[in-house]
Design an enzyme around this catalytic site. Structure first.
Site, short mmCIF file in Angstrom:
data_model
loop_
_atom_site.label_atom_id
_atom_site.label_comp_id
_atom_site.label_asym_id
_atom_site.label_seq_id
_atom_site.Cartn_x
_atom_site.Cartn_y
_atom_site.Cartn_z
N CYS A 9 0.74 -1.13 -0.24
CA CYS A 9 -0.10 -0.13 0.07
C CYS A 9 0.85 1.12 -0.09
CB CYS A 9 -0.91 -0.07 1.29
SG CYS A 9 -2.40 1.28 0.97
N HIS A 20 -3.88 -5.00 0.82
CA HIS A 20 -3.34 -5.46 1.91
C HIS A 20 -3.35 -7.00 2.25
CE1 HIS A 20 -3.03 -1.63 3.77
NE2 HIS A 20 -3.88 -1.15 2.95
N GLU A 43 -2.23 -8.73 4.55
CA GLU A 43 -2.46 -9.27 6.10
C GLU A 43 -3.73 -9.26 6.60
OE1 GLU A 43 -1.42 -6.35 4.76
OE2 GLU A 43 -1.88 -4.68 5.76
N SER A 80 -0.86 -12.20 38.61
CA SER A 80 -1.91 -11.72 38.65
C SER A 80 -2.97 -12.58 38.40
CB SER A 80 -2.06 -10.77 37.67
OG SER A 80 -2.34 -11.39 36.19
N GLY A 81 -2.55 -13.99 37.96
CA GLY A 81 -3.88 -14.89 37.79
C GLY A 81 -4.26 -14.91 36.39
N GLY A 82 -3.63 -14.03 35.54
CA GLY A 82 -4.00 -13.73 34.21
C GLY A 82 -2.66 -14.69 33.59
N VAL A 83 -2.93 -14.58 32.09
CA VAL A 83 -2.30 -15.35 31.19
C VAL A 83 -0.74 -15.05 31.14
CG1 VAL A 83 -1.86 -16.24 28.96
CG2 VAL A 83 -4.19 -15.85 29.85
N ASP A 84 -0.65 -13.72 31.10
CA ASP A 84 1.00 -13.15 30.67
C ASP A 84 1.70 -13.30 32.00
OD1 ASP A 84 -0.17 -12.31 28.37
OD2 ASP A 84 -0.41 -10.00 28.80
N SER A 85 1.25 -12.91 33.17
CA SER A 85 2.30 -13.07 34.21
C SER A 85 2.34 -14.57 34.65
CB SER A 85 1.56 -12.46 35.38
OG SER A 85 0.38 -13.14 35.89
#
Ligand code: XMP
Length: 511
Positions: A80, A168, A170, A222-227
């Site tokens: 583009c 595009h 993507e 934190s109980g979340g995925v990332d940590s």
């Protein structure tokens, strides 16, 4: 890194992150860098992709970086704005387009048998989104494909491995976009597609071992995925030298603190659960302004975490679950779209643990890649597939001031809703869900008695990144049963409503 790397030069397109994700889906590692901060060490990169842009190459202040060391020297794919850039500044002509060049179009080949289009049949749908158009190809440009409205839809530069497209690849609506990226990267640029979650884990763990040696590291779970995934990687690398702290702020989901703590221990993590509920609730007493509530929670979290971190003798590092979108936002050429989300996390005041060195093992990954890395380390789907949950927790779902009784009511309501979604097989179809306790009482009747009790709202949204979201069309039967269960089981609630607002204009959280 032992893998081939792709450099994506960002001209500020809303789709740049998507390019990186598509490339990575091909098991090829890609990095986004702003066009005005091209890395100095280019030998690391095997090929280059130029992104689109909201800017016009014809404008006076058009982005016009020096592509020395890249153009003609490495395989290049210009998308583009990138394509228009190649045309405009290299002997071609770009003009404002006077036909419709948004949305779907279909490819027709001008030159047959190109590796670039291998496996993509004529007529394949591509997605256009531009208001300028390439009138004349640049010097040595050779036309490869057109669409009905766009003559110069794809071209290459003779004598170089440079390809350019107006559409595009993507976006999902470009049906064969991923194939096209694969053709360019694997067949034309000879990139080796060997960047997999397993290889990421192996190399990251080796890297962490070398970086951290015998040092101690502290990490807030934190109980979340990332940590959680960050913790697992570090645990693999340094074992007991990773000290995890999981703080109960009293605003988690029902039973979440004990359940998640057990889960963490089951994963072998050296984790300390700190129940600071009372400290948080005391700090919140009487506060009803959402920002003041967030600030109070942020402040107490830092105090609690600091106290705990100070008890670990000789700790040198603070680990964080920062992921790639956070990194891109902070270096983006045009300022990331999610700047507002980040302001949620502002806490203010530099605590002691900020003197620690920072280690961020996930900072190269997108969220879905974090999940795949977690899965490749054998982490449970129950943890990896959890909905996002805001740091201030239920505090921003209790509108107005917070009391322990309100927290209890909302925890009960939320548990009925979330468990109901799981039982009905709907949990994984929803991106995020929760209940909101409204600051209104309404009249009801139960048995022969008139009641005057709380009203709760249920919210379930579909989204990919939380930036935009739509409410989920949950089956009426499900809503009916959930509403009945809540009113029958949770004392203090006599009315349930379902939130049918999209974001924008509403936000996901009510505060
Ligand atoms: P909004 O309400 O801005 O939410 O549409 C977008 C996403 O961000 C989460 N969110 C927060 N996360 N601290 C956080 O860690 C916060 O203060 C906060 N506020 C909103 C929200 O749950 C959703 O996933």
């Amino acid at each position: 890194m032992q893998h081939d790397k792709i450099l994506i030069l960002d001209f500020g397109s809303q789709y740049t992150q998507l390019i990186a994700r598509r490339v990575r889906e091909l098991n090829i590692y890609s990095e986004i860098h702003p066009f005005n901060k091209i890395p100095t060490e280019l030998s690391e990169y095997k090929a280059v992709i130029l992104s689109g842009s909201p800017m016009s190459v014809r404008s006076e202040d058009a982005f016009h970086p020096d592509l020395k060391g890249l153009r003609g020297e490495k395989p290049m794919l210009a998308v583009c704005y990138g394509a228009q850039y190649l045309a405009h500044f290299s002997g071609g002509e770009v003009a404002e387009s006077n036909t419709r060049e948004y949305g779907r179009a279909n490819l027709s080949y001008v030159k047959e048998g190109e590796t670039f289009f291998k496996g993509i049949t004529e007529g394949s749908q591509v997605w256009m989104s531009h208001s300028d158009t390439i009138k004349t190809l640049p010097t040595n440009g050779q036309l490869l494909a057109s669409t009905h409205d766009v003559k110069n839809a794809a071209f290459k530069i003779e004598g170089e491995t440079t390809y350019a497209i107006q559409f595009h690849p993507e976006v999902y609506h470009s049906t064969d976009g991923k194939q096209l990226l694969e053709n360019f990267l694997v067949d034309i640029a000879n990139v080796n597609p060997d960047w997999t979650p397993d290889s990421f884990v192996e190399e990251t763990v080796d890297g962490l071992k070398a970086q951290l040696g015998d040092d101690k590291v502290v990490l807030g779970l934190s109980g979340g995925v990332d940590s959680s995934v960050a913790a697992m990687l570090l645990h693999k690398a340094i074992g007991e030298n990773l000290y995890c702290i999981f703080v109960n702020n009293g605003l988690l989901r029902k039973d979440e603190f004990s359940q998640v703590l057990e889960q963490y221990k089951g994963m072998g993590l050296n984790v300390k659960g700190v129940d600071a509920s009372k400290r948080f609730l005391d700090a919140l007493a009487g506060l009803s302004d959402p920002e003041l509530k967030r600030k109070a929670i942020g402040r107490v979290f830092i105090e609690v975490f600091d106290d705990e971190a100070n008890q670990i003798e000789n700790v040198k590092w603070l680990a964080q679950g920062t992921i790639y979108p956070d990194v891109i936002e902070s270096v983006s050429a045009t300022g990331g779209p999610s700047a507002t989300i980040k302001s949620h996390h502002n806490v203010g005041g530099l605590p002691d643990f900020m003197k620690l060195k920072i280690v961020e093992p996930l900072k190269a990954l997108f969220k879905d890649e974090v999940r795949r890395v977690g899965a490749s380390m054998g982490m449970e789907q129950q943890l990896l597939g959890r909905h996002p949950f805001p740091g201030p927790g239920l505090a921003i779902r209790i509108l107005g001031d917070i009391t322990s009784e309100k927290v209890r009511i909302l925890q009960e309501v939320d548990a009925v809703f979330i468990n109901g979604l799981k039982d009905a097989g709907l949990y994984d179809k929803v991106w995020q869900a929760g209940a909101i306790l409204l600051p209104v009482n309404s009249v009801g009747v139960m048995g022969d008695e008139r009641t005057y009790e709380k009203c709760v709202a249920l919210r379930a949204v579909e989204s990919t990144d939380g930036m935009t979201a739509d409410w989920v069309n949950l089956p009426y039967e499900f809503l009916q049963k959930t509403s009945n269960d809540i009113i029958n089981k949770v004392k203090g609630v006599n009315r349930v409503v379902y939130d049918i607002s999209s974001k924008p204009p509403a936000t996901i959280e009510w505060e």
